[in-house]
Structure formats: structure tokens, C-alpha cells
Design a protein around this motif. Structure first.
Motif, PDB file in Angstrom:
ATOM      1  N   TYR A 198      24.727   5.283 -25.795  1.00  0.00           N
ATOM      2  CA  TYR A 198      23.387   5.687 -26.217  1.00  0.00           C
ATOM      3  C   TYR A 198      22.949   6.923 -25.436  1.00  0.00           C
ATOM      4  CZ  TYR A 198      22.284   1.582 -29.072  1.00  0.00           C
ATOM      5  OH  TYR A 198      22.253   0.639 -30.060  1.00  0.00           O
ATOM      6  N   THR A 199      22.263   7.834 -26.123  1.00  0.00           N
ATOM      7  CA  THR A 199      21.730   9.036 -25.481  1.00  0.00           C
ATOM      8  C   THR A 199      20.202   8.981 -25.464  1.00  0.00           C
ATOM      9  OG1 THR A 199      21.541  10.287 -27.542  1.00  0.00           O
ATOM     10  CG2 THR A 199      23.677  10.360 -26.392  1.00  0.00           C
ATOM     11  N   ALA A 200      19.614   9.831 -24.636  1.00  0.00           N
ATOM     12  CA  ALA A 200      18.151   9.927 -24.608  1.00  0.00           C
ATOM     13  C   ALA A 200      17.619  10.326 -25.984  1.00  0.00           C
ATOM     14  CB  ALA A 200      17.714  10.937 -23.549  1.00  0.00           C
ATOM     15  N   GLU A 201      18.372  11.186 -26.673  1.00  0.00           N
ATOM     16  CA  GLU A 201      17.952  11.627 -28.016  1.00  0.00           C
ATOM     17  C   GLU A 201      17.949  10.459 -29.001  1.00  0.00           C
ATOM     18  OE1 GLU A 201      19.045  14.994 -25.619  1.00  0.00           O
ATOM     19  OE2 GLU A 201      20.221  13.202 -26.130  1.00  0.00           O
ATOM     20  N   ASP A 202      18.945   9.572 -28.889  1.00  0.00           N
ATOM     21  CA  ASP A 202      18.969   8.379 -29.737  1.00  0.00           C
ATOM     22  C   ASP A 202      17.704   7.557 -29.542  1.00  0.00           C
ATOM     23  OD1 ASP A 202      21.530   8.937 -30.730  1.00  0.00           O
ATOM     24  OD2 ASP A 202      22.521   7.771 -29.152  1.00  0.00           O
TER      25      ASP A 202
ATOM     26  N   THR B 248       7.993  12.930 -36.490  1.00  0.00           N
ATOM     27  CA  THR B 248       7.371  14.070 -35.820  1.00  0.00           C
ATOM     28  C   THR B 248       5.965  13.697 -35.361  1.00  0.00           C
ATOM     29  OG1 THR B 248       6.438  14.956 -37.875  1.00  0.00           O
ATOM     30  CG2 THR B 248       8.671  15.679 -37.271  1.00  0.00           C
TER      31      THR B 248
ATOM     32  N   ASP C 184      14.822   8.480 -28.211  1.00  0.00           N
ATOM     33  CA  ASP C 184      13.622   9.203 -28.644  1.00  0.00           C
ATOM     34  C   ASP C 184      13.430   9.094 -30.156  1.00  0.00           C
ATOM     35  OD1 ASP C 184      13.024   9.938 -26.080  1.00  0.00           O
ATOM     36  OD2 ASP C 184      13.775  11.995 -26.259  1.00  0.00           O
ATOM     37  N   LEU C 185      14.521   9.253 -30.924  1.00  0.00           N
ATOM     38  CA  LEU C 185      14.409   9.179 -32.382  1.00  0.00           C
ATOM     39  C   LEU C 185      14.038   7.774 -32.831  1.00  0.00           C
ATOM     40  CD1 LEU C 185      14.688  10.457 -35.169  1.00  0.00           C
ATOM     41  CD2 LEU C 185      17.129   9.861 -35.118  1.00  0.00           C
TER      42      LEU C 185
END
Length: 258
Positions: free
Chosen positions: A107-111, A70, A113-114
Motif C-alpha cells: 500500500y502507498t500513501a497515494e492509495d 476532489t 489518500d484516494l
């Protein structure tokens, strides 16, 4: 005579210390005499168990918690550390991280980003927040990966790959060199330790016979690495024995891909 304790009187923070390489590193630093701050994200029970284990052996340890993925997690952790360490942090081990294996199309954008938030932004901001209590003689060790410099696994569009994870570790190795150059005049050393295949909870590779055979096939030393193999190198880098080492990336991989 009792063995000398090279980190006696020192205070250390290990991120992601509740299990795996982080846990082994916390134990090694404690055995070298350091008061260890055990950071965890969600594994409160494991972290408290490690604190109790260290204290039972006569060491000093405290658990600290923050979600380093975060934006405000690093500042929260730094505040806790400053309340426990007062005005001085001698050893910082940046170990916390997440991994993912997938085919490129999956792969996703969320992957991404994390992975980058946890593995790159978190360490960057934590160093930023802890700078006021890092001083002459302090040192930082960043746990990277063989994947930062070598392609791991079987390349192919249809094969799962850790290329996104590996790219975060490459970013960390770049940060290590820059931090070492920027902080060196202040007497602060910064190094990377780059493990190969290590038998941890996070490593699915070591859980199958096929994975173990692939790992052994890449290595000069024919056994699977243990968290303690990495932890002992980190403890050395934290000691005065490594006083003339900075900006380095030390492979701890049993001679992989020689």
C-alpha cells in the motif's frame, strides 16, 4: 389496480449510479416512483444509458457528474442537485466508492489518500453541502460493507487484503451513527446497508471459481448476491415503511459468517 408507488413525487440522488449496486438502486427507486438523479464520475455513457432506460419506462431521471475524490467535487455536485431538486431532496444514497486489494507492504500513501478521499471525505462533504435541502422526512442511506465489521479473505502478511478499503467503510458506519443522532431531531433518518459479496464489475472476488467457492462457504444462503438484492433494501429504507429505523447498519450478505 396498479401497484402503489411509495416514492411517488419524491426526488432521489444516487452517487456512483452508472453501474453495479448504484445502477440497481437507481432503477429500484425509479420503479418506486422517485425522480432519480444519476451521479457518475467518469462513466458518462453508462449514466446516460440508464437515464434513457428509466425514461423509456415512464420514469424521471437526470444525469449529474462530479469527481467526489476532489476537494470541490461534492460542492459541485450539490450545486447541480440543488438546481434540479429546488429546495428539497427526499432520498440520498451514498454509494460511490473505490476499492483496492494489496499486501500491507504494497500500500502507498497515494492509495490511502484516494480511498479515504473518495469513500469518506466525499460523502462527508456531500452531506454537509446538501443539508440545506434535506428536511423532515428526508433519508440518507450509506452503502458500507461486511468488511466494516468482519475480516474478509485469508489473513496473512503475504496475502492481499482489503483492510484499507474496509477501514473506510468502518469510518462510514461511524458517520452514520453520528449523522443519525445529529440530524434525527430534524426528522432526517440515516442508515447503512452493508453488503457481503455481490456480483458486480468492481468485485474481482466473484470472477473466479475459487472466489465464488470461498463466498458460498461463508454464507448461509448458497448463491452469490446480486446488485438487486441490495437495491431492494435501499428502496425499503427510503420508503415510509422504514420510518422508525435510523442509525442502523443492515447486513445484506446472505448470512455471511454467522
Amino acid at each position: 389496480m396498479p401497484e402503489p408507488m411509495p416514492l411517488q413525487g419524491k426526488i432521489a440522488l444516487v452517487t456512483g449510479a452508472s453501474r453495479g449496486i448504484g445502477r440497481a438502486t437507481a432503477v429500484a427507486l425509479s420503479e418506486a416512483g422517485a425522480h432519480v438523479l444519476i451521479h457518475y464520475g467518469r462513466s458518462a455513457r453508462e449514466a446516460e444509458s440508464l437515464v434513457a432506460e428509466i425514461k423509456a419506462k415512464g420514469g424521471r431521471a437526470d444525469a449529474v457528474s462530479a469527481d467526489l475524490a476532489t476537494p470541490d467535487g461534492p460542492a459541485s455536485l450539490a450545486q447541480q442537485v440543488r438546481s434540479l431538486a429546488s429546495d428539497r431532496l427526499d432520498v440520498l444514497v451514498l454509494n460511490a466508492g473505490v476499492s483496492k486489494a494489496a499486501r500491507i507492504p504494497d500500500y502507498t500513501a497515494e492509495d490511502l489518500d484516494l480511498l479515504f478521499a473518495t469513500n469518506v471525505r466525499g460523502p462527508f462533504l456531500l452531506v454537509q453541502q446538501l443539508l440545506p435541502i434535506l428536511g423532515d422526512g428526508s433519508n440518507v442511506t450509506v452503502i458500507t460493507s461486511i468488511g466494516a465489521r468482519s475480516v474478509v479473505g485469508q489473513p496473512g502478511v503475504d496475502n492481499p487484503s482489503i483492510l484499507a478499503y474496509a477501514s473506510t467503510k468502518g469510518a462510514l458506519e461511524t458517520l452514520v451513527r453520528n449523522w443519525a443522532a445529529i440530524l434525527g431531531p430534524g426528522g432526517i433518518r440515516v442508515n447503512a446497508v452493508a453488503p457481503g459479496v455481490i456480483d458486480t464489475d468492481m468485485s474481482n472476488f466473484t470472477k473466479t471459481e475459487a472466489g465464488r467457492e470461498i463466498a458460498l462457504g461463508m454464507q448461509a444462503l448458497k448463491r452469490i448476491g446480486k446488485p438487486e438484492d441490495v437495491a431492494d433494501v435501499v428502496a425499503f429504507l427510503a420508503s415510509d415503511g422504514a420510518r422508525w429505523i435510523t442509525g442502523a447498519s443492515i447486513p445484506v450478505d446472505g448470512g455471511t459468517k454467522l
